[in-house]
Design a protein around this motif. Structure first.
Motif, mmCIF file in Angstrom:
data_model
loop_
_atom_site.group_PDB
_atom_site.id
_atom_site.type_symbol
_atom_site.label_atom_id
_atom_site.label_comp_id
_atom_site.label_asym_id
_atom_site.label_seq_id
_atom_site.Cartn_x
_atom_site.Cartn_y
_atom_site.Cartn_z
ATOM 1 N N SER A 236 89.681 -0.693 -71.073
ATOM 2 C CA SER A 236 88.577 -1.157 -71.918
ATOM 3 C C SER A 236 88.498 -0.367 -73.226
ATOM 4 C CB SER A 236 87.257 -1.046 -71.159
ATOM 5 O OG SER A 236 87.004 0.307 -70.801
ATOM 6 N N SER A 237 88.749 0.957 -73.121
ATOM 7 C CA SER A 237 88.695 1.758 -74.355
ATOM 8 C C SER A 237 89.813 1.364 -75.297
ATOM 9 C CB SER A 237 88.795 3.241 -74.012
ATOM 10 O OG SER A 237 90.015 3.498 -73.303
ATOM 11 N N MET A 238 90.990 1.063 -74.725
ATOM 12 C CA MET A 238 92.105 0.610 -75.557
ATOM 13 C C MET A 238 91.776 -0.735 -76.204
ATOM 14 S SD MET A 238 96.114 0.187 -74.481
ATOM 15 C CE MET A 238 96.145 1.911 -73.985
ATOM 16 N N ASP A 239 91.110 -1.627 -75.436
ATOM 17 C CA ASP A 239 90.711 -2.920 -75.991
ATOM 18 C C ASP A 239 89.702 -2.744 -77.109
ATOM 19 O OD1 ASP A 239 92.367 -4.258 -74.310
ATOM 20 O OD2 ASP A 239 90.821 -4.681 -72.796
ATOM 21 N N GLN A 240 88.841 -1.727 -76.957
ATOM 22 C CA GLN A 240 87.877 -1.473 -78.030
ATOM 23 C C GLN A 240 88.601 -1.066 -79.304
ATOM 24 O OE1 GLN A 240 85.179 1.429 -76.456
ATOM 25 N NE2 GLN A 240 84.210 -0.030 -75.019
ATOM 26 N N ALA A 241 89.665 -0.280 -79.159
ATOM 27 C CA ALA A 241 90.445 0.095 -80.348
ATOM 28 C C ALA A 241 91.090 -1.141 -80.968
ATOM 29 C CB ALA A 241 91.508 1.118 -79.960
ATOM 30 N N GLU A 242 91.550 -2.036 -80.078
ATOM 31 C CA GLU A 242 92.112 -3.280 -80.600
ATOM 32 C C GLU A 242 91.065 -4.086 -81.331
ATOM 33 O OE1 GLU A 242 93.824 -5.384 -77.392
ATOM 34 O OE2 GLU A 242 95.435 -3.940 -77.039
ATOM 35 N N THR A 243 89.816 -4.041 -80.808
ATOM 36 C CA THR A 243 88.728 -4.775 -81.460
ATOM 37 C C THR A 243 88.479 -4.241 -82.859
ATOM 38 O OG1 THR A 243 87.680 -5.207 -79.325
ATOM 39 C CG2 THR A 243 86.297 -5.421 -81.282
ATOM 40 N N VAL A 244 88.525 -2.904 -83.015
ATOM 41 C CA VAL A 244 88.335 -2.305 -84.345
ATOM 42 C C VAL A 244 89.433 -2.761 -85.294
ATOM 43 C CG1 VAL A 244 88.323 -0.139 -85.621
ATOM 44 C CG2 VAL A 244 87.103 -0.302 -83.444
ATOM 45 N N ARG A 246 91.179 -5.457 -85.037
ATOM 46 C CA ARG A 246 90.981 -6.861 -85.357
ATOM 47 C C ARG A 246 89.868 -7.046 -86.374
ATOM 48 N NH1 ARG A 246 91.737 -7.654 -79.718
ATOM 49 N NH2 ARG A 246 89.490 -7.767 -79.389
ATOM 50 N N ARG A 247 88.837 -6.197 -86.331
ATOM 51 C CA ARG A 247 87.740 -6.313 -87.290
ATOM 52 C C ARG A 247 88.241 -6.063 -88.715
ATOM 53 N NH1 ARG A 247 84.442 -2.900 -85.087
ATOM 54 N NH2 ARG A 247 83.363 -4.477 -83.835
ATOM 55 N N VAL A 248 89.085 -5.029 -88.869
ATOM 56 C CA VAL A 248 89.645 -4.759 -90.191
ATOM 57 C C VAL A 248 90.552 -5.904 -90.627
ATOM 58 C CG1 VAL A 248 91.138 -3.210 -91.514
ATOM 59 C CG2 VAL A 248 89.491 -2.265 -89.877
ATOM 60 N N GLU A 249 91.330 -6.365 -89.665
ATOM 61 C CA GLU A 249 92.233 -7.478 -89.974
ATOM 62 C C GLU A 249 91.442 -8.710 -90.400
ATOM 63 O OE1 GLU A 249 95.515 -10.299 -87.677
ATOM 64 O OE2 GLU A 249 94.655 -8.550 -86.687
ATOM 65 N N LYS A 250 90.346 -8.965 -89.681
ATOM 66 C CA LYS A 250 89.527 -10.121 -90.024
ATOM 67 C C LYS A 250 88.876 -9.969 -91.396
ATOM 68 C CE LYS A 250 88.432 -11.747 -85.364
ATOM 69 N NZ LYS A 250 87.353 -11.999 -84.372
ATOM 70 N N PHE A 251 88.489 -8.732 -91.725
ATOM 71 C CA PHE A 251 87.883 -8.520 -93.049
ATOM 72 C C PHE A 251 88.898 -8.815 -94.144
ATOM 73 C CE2 PHE A 251 86.881 -5.813 -96.707
ATOM 74 C CZ PHE A 251 85.615 -6.274 -96.999
ATOM 75 N N ALA A 252 90.137 -8.329 -93.931
ATOM 76 C CA ALA A 252 91.174 -8.606 -94.925
ATOM 77 C C ALA A 252 91.435 -10.107 -95.027
ATOM 78 C CB ALA A 252 92.457 -7.857 -94.568
ATOM 79 N N GLU A 253 91.472 -10.743 -93.860
ATOM 80 C CA GLU A 253 91.674 -12.189 -93.877
ATOM 81 C C GLU A 253 90.515 -12.889 -94.562
ATOM 82 O OE1 GLU A 253 92.100 -13.188 -89.811
ATOM 83 O OE2 GLU A 253 94.198 -12.505 -89.655
ATOM 84 N N LEU A 254 89.314 -12.382 -94.340
ATOM 85 C CA LEU A 254 88.137 -12.972 -94.985
ATOM 86 C C LEU A 254 88.237 -12.904 -96.496
ATOM 87 C CD1 LEU A 254 85.156 -14.008 -94.972
ATOM 88 C CD2 LEU A 254 84.480 -11.609 -94.921
ATOM 89 N N MET A 255 88.580 -11.749 -97.020
ATOM 90 C CA MET A 255 88.662 -11.585 -98.469
ATOM 91 C C MET A 255 89.752 -12.471 -99.052
ATOM 92 S SD MET A 255 86.166 -9.755 -98.896
ATOM 93 C CE MET A 255 86.364 -9.735 -100.677
ATOM 94 N N GLN A 256 90.852 -12.575 -98.308
ATOM 95 C CA GLN A 256 91.908 -13.461 -98.793
ATOM 96 C C GLN A 256 91.449 -14.919 -98.764
ATOM 97 O OE1 GLN A 256 95.466 -13.432 -96.442
ATOM 98 N NE2 GLN A 256 96.711 -14.397 -98.002
ATOM 99 N N SER A 257 90.722 -15.298 -97.706
ATOM 100 C CA SER A 257 90.244 -16.674 -97.619
ATOM 101 C C SER A 257 89.232 -16.973 -98.713
ATOM 102 C CB SER A 257 89.627 -16.937 -96.244
ATOM 103 O OG SER A 257 88.417 -16.212 -96.077
#
Length: 626
Positions: A236-244, A246-257
């Motif tokens: 679960s802790s590793m998944d939380q790191a993945e979530t973080v 993904r959040r950065v990735e989503k922000f970058a994708e958001l700005m590009q979109s």
């Protein structure tokens, strides 16, 4: 039955061992010694209270730590059960005595309930919780692996080859094992490797034995779920790191979109404004030529525009506005500066351009409708003029036909002259038809300038043509009748009415079947061979069985063959000497159906007691030959 009991004992042994190890992880992590026997060590309630304090992170107060008497053990167990119930955990059919007396089935059921409540119930994956959520988590994590090797569908046989466990470890920690190098056929080796790596590197205690998974046809679901839940919590802790990440990735994708959406918005607005301006310029340059075909074409183009192009523009306009709103929402969500379109490309600019388009559209619609109304009125007047003129000429001919009088030969000449005028009048009807076709093409349904339609006039013309034909036939028949001096008036009337009755198509001629039926109705019956001969002879002599041919044939027959007395004898034979005949008598005599129908209408009749008509042939023959 013995095999079922043995399997039940095997499942019980696996659960007891697995649950005991799971409970020991709780006890040992809090400084308590491990249990050696689940059933025996829980019987005095001490270990059960310790476990509840650990799981509930609360003190249950004073209790008997070294109970010797059964009542003391019962107090401890009851305290623990009351705490479990107070946490909303529903226990079914288990009491303190069941734990004290070591009922393995009920004790294992209680432990499984605790595992569900404190370990599995808080698992959530994409809206699913508990067992379904844990299963979906396993499926999602192992999805990249070959289905013929890893196909997690349950918490039993899906884990029996050890590959699913290795896949779970590899997808989170590929550094701990190389999945591709595993011997896919070594079930025991794969399972043993997964247990070892989980225990040494992931701090996941080995709750199961290799045999529990590999040597059982149906591994115990509860034991497997308990062990797999440990993997979920460990990762679960590793998944939380993945979530973080993904959040950065989503922000970058958001700005590009956002950047892509802004450029897309501006491009689409420019295209819309250009298309609207071009459409208004085309309307202004388009002029009418005054023909309905051209006006209809313009109307069709305008309708097609409203149903296709305009709807596309409405949709695009709404989509563009939505796109603009989405961009602003995205920017506000992340506290970024709002987007301001270049001059002339704002939503207000687009709305103003749309209003101009709608105004031009309304002007175009009014112009097309006015042109069509004017053309339709012209078409109505044109049709009314030719229709009214045709009806007047037709009425004049009908009046002339009705007023014909004088000697038969004179009437014959006058009708023939009228008949020659019908051809020219019929040609004039084509003008009416063309004018009506123009009106139909223009969808004209009403016409206040006339009450006639082309169909009305065609019907009236057909009536006049029929009247002329009937008039000619009547005069010709009258001339024939006048020259037949060897027939009584009654005979002539009977023969003429018979001819008219069987002349179904009103051509003033009879075909073979009509002539056969007409003769039979008069009591004259020939064989088929004789009838064919007579008919062919009449065709050769007269060209057709006209009224004149029919009368002459009857004259020959009545003079040579038929007398009133012969007819009476014929009817008596059909009636079997009754003074009347019935319809059944006529059918038994094999008279044709048309002859029977004629005789039923011609002969007087009365109704007998059963309501059946009895036809008086004697009275009818008296009237005919009077």
């Amino acid at each position: 039955m013995d095999s079922l009991d043995a399997r039940s004992r095997d499942v019980q042994d696996v659960q007891e061992r697995t649950f005991c190890k799971w409970l020991n992880t709780k006890l040992e992590s809090n400084g308590y010694p491990p249990m050696t026997s689940l059933i025996r060590d829980l019987s005095d309630g001490v270990r059960l209270i310790q476990l509840m304090e650990i799981m509930g992170d609360v003190s249950l107060g004073r209790y008997n730590k070294t109970p010797r008497m059964r009542v003391q053990k019962a107090e401890n167990v009851n305290k623990a059960l009351e705490f479990i119930t107070s946490r909303g955990v529903k226990l079914t059919n288990i009491g303190p005595e069941d734990i004290i007396d070591g009922n393995p089935k009920l004790i294992l059921g209680m432990i499984w309930t605790l595992i569900l409540r404190f370990t599995i119930a808080d698992i959530s994956e994409e809206g699913l919780s508990a067992k379904e959520g844990l299963l979906l988590w396993c499926q999602r994590k192992t999805e990249p692996y070959p289905k013929d090797e890893v196909n997690v569908q349950d918490f039993s046989s899906s884990w029996s080859n050890g590959l699913a466990l290795c896949a779970l470890i590899h997808c989170h920690r590929p550094d701990l094992l190389d999945y591709d190098k595993l011997d896919k056929m070594d079930r025991h080796g794969n399972t043993r490797l997964a247990f070892q790596i989980a225990a040494e590197h992931l701090n996941i205690p080995q709750l199961l034995e290799v045999a529990d998974l590999c040597d059982s046809s149906h591994p115990d679901e509860r034991s497997v779920m308990t062990y797999i839940a440990s993997f979920f919590h460990a990762f679960s802790s590793m998944d939380q790191a993945e979530t973080v990440s993904r959040r950065v990735e989503k922000f970058a994708e958001l700005m590009q979109s956002v950047w892509i959406s802004r450029n897309d918005y501006e491009r689409r607005v420019r295209l819309l404004l250009s298309a609207w301006s071009e459409k208004q310029a085309n309307w202004k340059a388009s002029l009418f030529t005054g023909t309905y075909a051209e006006a209809r074409e313009r109307s069709a183009e305008f309708s097609a525009y409203k149903q296709t192009t305009k709807r596309t523009w409405v949709t695009e306009k709404q989509d563009v506005a939505t796109l603009f709103g989405n961009v602003q929402t995205k920017l506000k969500t992340y506290g970024l500066r709002e987007y301001v379109p270049p001059p002339g490309l704002s939503l207000v600019d687009m709305d103003n351009a749309w209003k101009d388009l709608i105004a031009s559209e309304a002007q175009r619609s009014r112009a097309i409708n006015a042109e069509i109304r004017q053309i339709k009125d012209t078409l109505r007047k044109k049709f009314a003029e030719v229709a009214n003129d045709f009806e007047q000429r037709l009425h004049a001919i009908s009046s002339e036909l009705t007023a014909i009088d004088g000697p038969l030969e004179v009437q014959q000449q006058l009708v023939a002259q009228i008949q020659t005028r019908i051809s020219a009048l019929s040609e004039t009807l084509s003008l009416v038809s063309d004018a009506e076709a123009d009106c139909n093409a223009a969808n004209i349904e009403e016409n206040d300038y006339t009450v006639f339609t082309c169909q009305d006039l065609e019907f009236e013309l057909e009536l006049v043509v029929q009247s002329i034909s009937k008039k000619i036939a009547f005069i010709d028949n009258q001339i024939v009748s006048r020259n037949m001096t060897n027939l009584t008036p009654a005979q002539l009337e009977q023969f003429e009415s018979t001819f008219r009755y069987f002349d179904k198509d009103e051509t003033n001629t009879l075909n073979l079947s009509e002539m056969t039926a007409a003769l039979a109705s008069l009591g004259i019956v020939f064989s088929d061979e004789d009838m064919d001969y007579i008919y062919d002879q009449l065709l050769r002599d007269y060209g057709a069985v006209t009224f004149e041919a029919f009368i002459n044939l009857l004259v020959e027959i009545t003079e040579d063959q038929t007398s009133p007395e012969q007819l009476r004898e014929a009817f008596r034979g059909i009636a079997t000497d009754k003074p009347y005949v019935t319809e059944l008598d006529l059918r038994i005599a094999h008279l044709p159906a048309p002859s029977i129908e004629f005789l039923r209408e011609a002969m007087p009749h009365t109704l007998n007691d059963t309501g059946e008509p009895e036809y008086d042939y004697e009275r009818w023959l008296d009237d005919v030959f009077a």
